[in-house]
Every structure is written in C-alpha cells, then in structure tokens.
Scaffold this motif. Structure first.
Motif, PDB file in Angstrom:
ATOM      1  N   PRO A  23     -16.427   8.371  -3.562  1.00 62.07           N
ATOM      2  CA  PRO A  23     -15.413   8.753  -2.569  1.00 62.07           C
ATOM      3  C   PRO A  23     -15.068   7.610  -1.618  1.00 62.07           C
ATOM      4  O   PRO A  23     -13.896   7.415  -1.279  1.00 62.07           O
ATOM      5  N   SER A  24     -16.065   6.839  -1.223  1.00 61.19           N
ATOM      6  CA  SER A  24     -15.801   5.729  -0.292  1.00 61.19           C
ATOM      7  C   SER A  24     -14.901   4.691  -0.938  1.00 61.19           C
ATOM      8  O   SER A  24     -13.940   4.187  -0.316  1.00 61.19           O
ATOM      9  N   ASP A  25     -15.207   4.363  -2.187  1.00 57.53           N
ATOM     10  CA  ASP A  25     -14.395   3.376  -2.899  1.00 57.53           C
ATOM     11  C   ASP A  25     -12.978   3.898  -3.102  1.00 57.53           C
ATOM     12  O   ASP A  25     -12.003   3.156  -3.007  1.00 57.53           O
ATOM     13  N   LEU A  26     -12.857   5.195  -3.355  1.00 69.04           N
ATOM     14  CA  LEU A  26     -11.539   5.804  -3.576  1.00 69.04           C
ATOM     15  C   LEU A  26     -10.712   5.767  -2.289  1.00 69.04           C
ATOM     16  O   LEU A  26      -9.507   5.468  -2.323  1.00 69.04           O
ATOM     17  N   VAL A  27     -11.347   6.056  -1.160  1.00 66.05           N
ATOM     18  CA  VAL A  27     -10.649   6.012   0.123  1.00 66.05           C
ATOM     19  C   VAL A  27     -10.166   4.599   0.410  1.00 66.05           C
ATOM     20  O   VAL A  27      -9.041   4.383   0.885  1.00 66.05           O
ATOM     21  N   GLU A  28     -10.991   3.623   0.102  1.00 63.99           N
ATOM     22  CA  GLU A  28     -10.617   2.218   0.335  1.00 63.99           C
ATOM     23  C   GLU A  28      -9.418   1.844  -0.520  1.00 63.99           C
ATOM     24  O   GLU A  28      -8.498   1.164  -0.053  1.00 63.99           O
ATOM     25  N   ARG A  29      -9.406   2.291  -1.755  1.00 63.84           N
ATOM     26  CA  ARG A  29      -8.296   1.958  -2.648  1.00 63.84           C
ATOM     27  C   ARG A  29      -7.004   2.666  -2.220  1.00 63.84           C
ATOM     28  O   ARG A  29      -5.909   2.143  -2.427  1.00 63.84           O
ATOM     29  N   LEU A  30      -7.117   3.863  -1.656  1.00 63.19           N
ATOM     30  CA  LEU A  30      -5.921   4.556  -1.175  1.00 63.19           C
ATOM     31  C   LEU A  30      -5.242   3.781  -0.036  1.00 63.19           C
ATOM     32  O   LEU A  30      -4.031   3.877   0.149  1.00 63.19           O
ATOM     33  N   GLY A  31      -6.019   2.998   0.716  1.00 62.26           N
ATOM     34  CA  GLY A  31      -5.450   2.214   1.809  1.00 62.26           C
ATOM     35  C   GLY A  31      -5.013   0.827   1.408  1.00 62.26           C
ATOM     36  O   GLY A  31      -4.638   0.022   2.285  1.00 62.26           O
ATOM     37  N   SER A  32      -5.031   0.531   0.128  1.00 61.92           N
ATOM     38  CA  SER A  32      -4.639  -0.795  -0.334  1.00 61.92           C
ATOM     39  C   SER A  32      -3.154  -1.042  -0.098  1.00 61.92           C
ATOM     40  O   SER A  32      -2.344  -0.121  -0.092  1.00 61.92           O
ATOM     41  N   ASP A  33      -2.797  -2.342   0.058  1.00 67.86           N
ATOM     42  CA  ASP A  33      -1.385  -2.701   0.212  1.00 67.86           C
ATOM     43  C   ASP A  33      -0.666  -2.773  -1.137  1.00 67.86           C
ATOM     44  O   ASP A  33       0.570  -2.854  -1.173  1.00 67.86           O
ATOM     45  N   GLU A  34      -1.407  -2.781  -2.199  1.00 63.59           N
ATOM     46  CA  GLU A  34      -0.813  -2.896  -3.537  1.00 63.59           C
ATOM     47  C   GLU A  34      -0.575  -1.491  -4.097  1.00 63.59           C
ATOM     48  O   GLU A  34      -1.511  -0.682  -4.211  1.00 63.59           O
ATOM     49  N   ASP A  35       0.665  -1.226  -4.482  1.00 61.35           N
ATOM     50  CA  ASP A  35       1.020   0.123  -4.952  1.00 61.35           C
ATOM     51  C   ASP A  35       0.280   0.527  -6.228  1.00 61.35           C
ATOM     52  O   ASP A  35      -0.155   1.675  -6.348  1.00 61.35           O
TER      53      ASP A  35
END
Length: 704
Positions: A6-18
């Motif tokens: 879940p932590s990694d998923l949350v981090e990826r959701l905030g990425s600048d890359e679509d």
C-alpha cells in the motif's frame, strides 16, 4: 492483494509521470475493496491523492481512479473527501464524457453518494449524501437527468445497469426525504424524459440477466410510488387537488349539460348552480373529495388522466348518458375508481415491500423472469384507460343498471386477471389494450363460472369432491333405471333385407326370412329378453306372451356394437359421428354361451344344462339388433350393458349422467349460504318472495 504494498502504491499515485500513476490506479482497483487494505491505504495518505487524480486526470487514469474511489465508498470509507467539488466533477463527467469506462465509475460513485445513509455525523450535517448532494451540480448542468435517461438505451449492458441503478437511488432518496410537493415534480420530470418507456423496453428485452437487479428495484419503486399516491388523501384545501377536480369538471363541458336541459327547466337557476354537478359525472354525491377515500390521490390521477387524454369521448359519453333514465347511466367516475382498485389488487402493490427479498432470490433462475417482472405495471395509466373502456363496453353489452355496478366490476376483475395477468413478459402493451377491447362477453361469463367452481372447490375441497362422487353415483343409478325401462317398454328393430339370418341359432323356414321387423322387450322380472319377427312394425305392441323367442340373460357373455367402434371423435363420443343412415350400419350383437344339446342346437331357455364348464361352451351370437336412431342405439346398448352390471359407453348416456349430477350439485349448493365459504366482501342479500306466485317452471335442459 498479493505482493501489493500500500505504501508503494500511494507513492506511485503521487508520481508526476502519468504512466506510473495510471498503473498504480489500475492495480488499486482490485485491492481497494478489501477493508483492511483500504485502512492502510488511507492511513498512508492515499485518499487525498486518489481524490486529486479524480479531479484532474483524463483517459484511463481517470477511469481507474473513479472505479477505485467508488469501491472505497462501497466499503463505507473515504467519505471525508467527498465534497461539492467532487460531486460537481462527477456530474460534469456524466454530462460531457463519451467514454464508457469513465461513465461506469462516475455513476457508481454517485450511486454510493445518493444511497449513503443519513447518519448524525459531520458529513450528514454537511449534506454530502442523498439526492440533495447532487442538486447544486444538477442546477449547473441541467441536462444531467436527460443524459442519464439516455444511457438506458446504451449498448453497453454494464453502463445501462449503472444508469438505472443511479436513477433508482435518486428516486428512492427523493421519495423518502423530499417534501410532499417536491418529489412528485422530480418523478414527473423523469417520466417526461422517457424513463418509463426505456425501462419497459429493458424489461421486455433479452439481456435481463445483466439488468435484473436494477430492473426489479425500479419495479418495486413503481409500486412504492403507487402506494405513496394512494396514501395521499384528496383534500380540497390543497391547490393541486382543487385544480385537478376543477379540471375534471371543466372537461365535462358543463355548458353542454345546461344546453341539453329541457324547456321546463329553470335555465337561470341552472347557470347559477347545477344540483347534479358531480353526480352527473358518476360520483355518489355532490361532495366528490370524500369518494377518493379508498384510492386517494392515485384514484384522482387515474380519473384525471382519462379525462385529459379522452376529453371528446368523455363529453360524448356524458351526453349519451344524460338521455337515459338515471338508473341506467354508467357512473364514469365510480367506474374509474373501481378499476384503480382492481389494478391495485391485481399487481399486488401492497405486498411488494415484503416480496422484494423473495423476488431477488427468484432472479437466480432465468426461468423465473416471467414470474418476477411485470412490465405492464409500468404502463399503469394505459392499462387503466383500456380497462375503463372495457367497463363501458360491458355496461352497454349487458344493459346494466346502477344496481348491477358491482357485478360489472367483478366481470372486469376477471377480464383483467385473464388478459393482463395472462400476458407473457414480452407481450406489447398495445396488444393487451386491443385484447381488452375485443374480449367477448360470453367467454368472460364462462370464465366467471369456472372461477366460481374453483372458489367452491377451494372453500370446501374434499367435502365438495365427496358430494360430487355421491351425486355421480346417484345419477348413474338413475340413468341405469331409465335405460332399463326403455328395454322394459320394448322397441321395433328392422331385420336385414338379405337372406342372411341373425345367427345359426335362429334359423327359420324360408317363409319367415322375408319378415321385415323384429320386436324386442325385456321381461318384467328383468331376467329374459323376449323377441319375435313380424311383417311390419305395428302401432299396438305385441304382448310378451305372443313373442315366440326369449333369451335368458344369465347366459349372455357380452354385448358388442359398432356404435362405439365406428366413432373417431376426440371427445370420446360413440354416437354422434355415425353416418346419417344410422339404421343401415348400427348393429348391436348379443353373444352368449350355450352348451350343445343332443340334437346339436343350443337351448336358450332356463331348461338347458348349466353345469357344463364355460371353457367347454361355445360363444355364439344370440341376437342382432339394428337401431334406427342414435338415441335408440344408446338406450339399448347401454341398457343391456348396465343390466349386465357393466359400465355404459355411449356419449349420450355419459352426457345425461353428467348433466344430472351437475344439476344435483348446483341444487345442493343453493342450500348453502353464500358466506359459508371464504368469499371476499359482503354476502348478497337474500331475495324477497314478495309478489312471487306458483306460476313458474324450470326447464332442466334449457335453463329458466
């Protein structure tokens, strides 16, 4: 959720890359429905990022984000991030966006928001739930409801189901929480947009499996609306109720009624006040509001709808009725209210609340679709108008009077049960309307009698069957005696014209072979059959002493005939299909066992030896009869069989037995009080015998 952090998923959701965000949102869809995963996701700050993606992204990233957010709301989490901005964004997407995968997620979110329960929490106080959560956004995008209804015709079944589910949620919340004057406006707006027609098409379609649950919910909501309208009392203090009644009065063209008044009437008084203003329209009294007590505003809506859509016919009927005596006028308003009540009972509107759970269970089997779905319910108004037209037709066909009103209503009830209740799910409403208008009165009466018999059967069951069996046995004994008395009376039968004789036992000299007729009669003790040949059938019947031959019935082994063998009628008739020249073909042969005498000739009188074994006896034809009519054939064939303690076989005898037993049953039922059975309503009044004398008769076979 295997291997998904879940932590990694949350981090990826905030990425600048679509692409990174899109992949994270895609994986989130399959895991967010797990409450434990959702708790970790929220604690890691993922909810804010998911909301941001829902507000700003496009394409598949937006579609995955909407689906994830919708599944999060379904497990009752994430409500703290649902606000007016988010709701407006979703409404905007539904109105403007063409992509199906985005529309599905957006509608799922709105379903959860509208259906969110009213809890005494901060969010409930803020109003971010229910239909009112959407009202600001709908005010900004007024085409929202139109677009929503248009999605019901989408080729994508999932999108169609989501759209209907959202409509259901909006309707249910509006009915439950809006003010009395508000929810009817919303429902009417949906109806004006074509929601009824769209759902009706879905309910008759072949893709019911994909739409089943939202369809059954819409059907339940339709019944809820009918109950709601019925429970609204008609009160003249309410402006819309007063306007409805006034509209009915104006549509009746009261000026026309005044113009049709006779010259002896005081026209000035008529202009000031019509003493039959409402009774002329078919109400009981001049205070019509009270007559809507049973069916409430629903009854007023149905009457108003008929008057508005068929105003010319309404006025024409009133003009025709005014020319008739008061007791013969069809009470239009009362008929309309009665039909509303009939339809209300037919569609079991009151039972819908308790049947919902059962209906959902039935949806598991496709074979139950026709039992669960009632698409004609959606066309309540059309069925009401068609039934009202049928009522008018029955009133005219039966020359009914006011005293017959309840009888016509009962006929109409049977008609609705037969036509509407018997219509398959896919039958179009127009075909049902046509069948209601063309149903024959005589056929309706037959149905009524069948239902009456079933009612008696249900009421008394085993006792009625026992009575029927007893009466059938009594009727059989009665007919047996009648048939045997025909044999006791005797009858003439023509002989064959050929040289062939009746049988080897009845060989006669050549001078006797030309004798044309045979007279046969049963002895008074019913043990012997006497007969003799004559040149002609005489008016005076010969006495038994003058008949030279007789047969002891104890040696008769069988009676056979082509009467039954010649019939091919499907009903089992043994006579009515014989050719017109029955006397040339109908033949009854009496067979018997007779031991050989020393001279080789059989003995037909009681003096013969009866000690011989039947296995050593020869079966021979003792006598041949040729009846000239079907009735004589039935009387003698069945009479001979029944005197030998065998069952009758001809249709005439069977009909006679059934006729007597049925009349016996009806006569016995006349001695039973109407309220002894479980009949609905009040029992009929016992008729008075005042003025009745003995100058009457009853024809058993033709009716009164």
């Amino acid at each position: 959720m295997e291997g998904l952090n879940p932590s990694d998923l949350v981090e990826r959701l905030g990425s600048d890359e679509d692409p990174v965000r899109k992949m994270a949102a895609f994986k989130l869809q399959s895991s967010i429905g797990d409450p434990s995963f959702a708790d970790i996701f929220i604690s890691e700050g993922g909810l804010g990022k998911l909301r941001y993606l829902t507000l700003v992204t496009t394409g598949n990233t937006l579609a995955y984000s909407l689906t994830s957010f919708a599944r999060l709301l379904e497990v009752d989490k994430g409500w703290e991030y649902v606000d007016e901005e988010l709701v407006e964004r979703i409404v905007y997407l539904i109105v403007t966006h063409p992509l199906v995968n985005i529309l599905r997620g957006a509608m799922s979110m709105l379903v959860s928001i509208v259906s969110h329960p009213h809890n005494p929490s901060r969010l409930s106080e803020a109003g971010i739930h229910g239909f009112r959560a959407l009202k600001p956004a709908i005010a900004k995008y007024p085409q929202f409801l139109e677009m929503l209804v248009s999605r019901l015709s989408s080729a994508d079944h999932a999108l169609c189901a989501n759209a209907l589910q959202l409509i259901n949620s909006l309707m249910r919340d509006s009915i439950a929480n809006d003010e009395e004057s508000e929810w009817p406006k919303f429902i009417k707006r949906l109806q004006d947009l074509g929601v009824i027609r769209a759902v009706y098409i879905l309910m008759q379609g072949s893709a019911l499996q994909d739409h089943a649950h939202p369809l059954i919910e819409f059907q339940s909501l339709t019944k809820l609306l009918l109950r709601k309208w019925k429970n609204v009392a008609v009160e003249l203090e309410k402006p819309d109720h007063r306007r409805a009644l006034k509209g009915i009065h104006i549509a009746s063209n009261p000026e026309m009624a005044r113009e049709s008044a006779t010259a002896d009437d005081d026209l000035r008084k008529s202009r000031r006040h019509n003493p039959e203003k409402w009774r002329r329209l078919g109400f009981y009294s001049e205070s019509p509001a009270g007559e809507f007590y049973e069916m409430g505003f629903l009854g007023m809506m149905d009457l108003t709808d008929f008057v508005r859509k068929h105003q010319d016919e309404f006025q024409k009927m009133l003009l025709e009725q005014s020319a008739r005596p008061a007791e013969q006028r069809c009470p239009i308003a009362r008929a309309s209210l009665a039909i509303t009540s009939v339809l209300y009972e037919h569609f079991e509107v009151e039972r819908s609340a308790t049947d919902d759970a059962k209906n959902y269970l039935l949806l598991d089997s496709r074979s139950n679709f026709d039992k669960v779905f009632k698409p004609l319910l959606l066309h309540w108004s059309r069925i009401h108008v068609a039934s009202l037209h049928a009522f008018f037709r029955l009133w005219k066909a039966t020359s009914a009077e006011i005293a017959d009103f309840d009888k016509i209503v009962e006929l109409l009830r049977i008609l609705v049960e037969s036509v509407v209740g018997g219509a398959p799910r896919t039958k179009d409403v127009q075909d049902v309307e046509e069948e209601l208008s063309a149903f024959e009165y005589q056929r309706l009466r037959e149905l009524q009698m069948e239902l009456l018999e079933l009612t008696y059967e249900d009421a008394w069951g085993q006792h009625l069957r026992q009575v029927r069996d007893e009466l059938h046995h009594e009727a059989l004994q009665f007919v047996k005696e009648q048939r045997i008395r025909c044999l006791l009376q005797g009858a003439w039968f023509p002989n064959e014209t050929s040289t062939k004789v009746d049988g080897p036992n009845f060989a006669k000299p050549d001078s006797k072979r030309s004798q044309a007729y045979k007279y046969v009669q049963l002895s008074h003790n019913r043990r012997y059959l006497h007969f003799g040949d004559f040149d002609s059938a005489k008016e005076s019947v010969p006495s038994l002493d003058t008949l030279p031959n007789k047969i002891d019935l104890s040696i008769v082994s069988s009676v056979v005939s082509n009467v039954s063998a010649s019939s091919d009628d499907s009903s089992g008739s043994t006579i009515k299909t014989l050719p017109q020249q029955a006397s040339s073909f109908t033949k009854i042969t009496i067979h018997g066992y007779a031991p050989s005498s020393p001279s080789g000739a059989p003995t037909m009188t009681p003096g013969h030896n009866r000690t011989g074994s039947r296995s050593t006896q020869r079966e021979i034809a003792l006598l041949v009869l040729r009846p000239q009519t079907h009735s004589i054939a039935s009387e003698w064939l069945d009479g001979l069989l029944m005197i030998l303690n065998q069952q009758p076989i001809t249709s005439e005898t069977s009909k006679l037995v059934n006729l007597i037993s049925n009349y016996g049953l009806k006569i016995r039922l006349l001695n039973v009080r109407f309220d002894d059975a479980a009949f609905a309503g009040e029992p009929p009044k016992i008729p008075s015998r005042d003025g009745l004398d003995e100058d009457y008769y009853y024809d058993l076979f033709g009716g009164a």
